[in-house]
Design an enzyme around this catalytic site. Sequence first.
Site, PDB file in Angstrom:
ATOM      1  N   PRO A 142     -19.148 -52.865   3.016  1.00  0.00           N
ATOM      2  CA  PRO A 142     -19.482 -51.621   2.476  1.00  0.00           C
ATOM      3  C   PRO A 142     -21.330 -51.601   1.865  1.00  0.00           C
ATOM      4  CG  PRO A 142     -17.619 -51.768   2.841  1.00  0.00           C
ATOM      5  CD  PRO A 142     -17.847 -53.023   2.618  1.00  0.00           C
ATOM      6  N   GLU A 143     -22.149 -50.842   2.201  1.00  0.00           N
ATOM      7  CA  GLU A 143     -23.369 -50.847   1.890  1.00  0.00           C
ATOM      8  C   GLU A 143     -23.478 -49.186   2.234  1.00  0.00           C
ATOM      9  OE1 GLU A 143     -26.494 -52.797   3.586  1.00  0.00           O
ATOM     10  OE2 GLU A 143     -24.928 -54.362   4.209  1.00  0.00           O
TER      11      GLU A 143
END
Length: 290
Positions: free
Chosen positions: A2-3
């Site tokens: 998750p960015e």
Amino acid sequence: MPELPEVETVARLLRPKLVGRVFRGGEVLWARTIESSGPDEFLAALRGASCTRVWRRAKFVVVDLERRGKQAGHLVCHLRMTGRLHVEAPGYDSGSHLRVRLELDDRKHLFFIDVRKFGRMWFVREQRELFGELGPEPLEDAFDVDRFHAALRARKRQLKPLLLDQSFVAGLGNIYVDESLFRAGLHPLANSARLDRAAAKRLHTAIRSILSAAIAREGSSFDTFYRTPEGKPGGFQDEFQVYDREGEPCTRCGAAIVKTVVGQRGTHFCRTCQPRALKRGANARAARST
DNA sequence: ATCCTATCCTGGCTGC
DNA sequence: TGCAGCCAGGATAGGA
């Protein structure tokens, strides 16, 4: 992992399920998930608070809270590598990696599931308790080319670790840095202080266009970890040009994509399209000293 | 100031 | 087949 695009997707999809809801209680199954206090104090701070807004800052999901019409702090969550947030009915099969479960007033629960236990949650009174050190949001107007170029020139760092530094620019991670550097034609080890304005502009454009495209595809899923709160994988992994493509042909020149380690991170790039910067500075110094 | 290493974790992969 | 060991990753702390 998750960015920014993945966290943005999570916030967007959670928003309609949380805004207007009131936290009723819950349980913490892995105490270290709660970073701001002990689990009991955390749950007590949430109990009875209603959700007024769900948004994102850097890679944090933020839920603004209110009591009797007055601001009452924020529930903040960082997914780190494997965290997931789902709003589901109580009977939902959350698997064996459930870390926190929060009960809502519509009989549903907010599940925080995290295989590797690196994800964290906080209850904070004020945003700046967590966000004070963060750099600019790359998709906001305040992140403009001139400021970005000046900030790059003010440091003397390898581009890749600098772009991963959340105090420099917020929200980029390993995938989108590799993709941005490729799109800009810049080597991961290039010195930030030596970028001319044209290069800074290419990088600025690359970062913004890649993040926007990834949000449009609900992020990237290349392993079993990242899923949207709807349980679906993202779609941007189909548009990777370098990440996770070691040995495959460059989409631009056909040369094999290489994988190295930069700043302790797996780093993918094309040796042809992202050449090492010419050492003009070094040559100039050598010329002056003779 | 910048870089490097270790730490936190687990599941999945590699190699014997 | 079994199993030990390594690796991935975001963030941070502490040392060089």
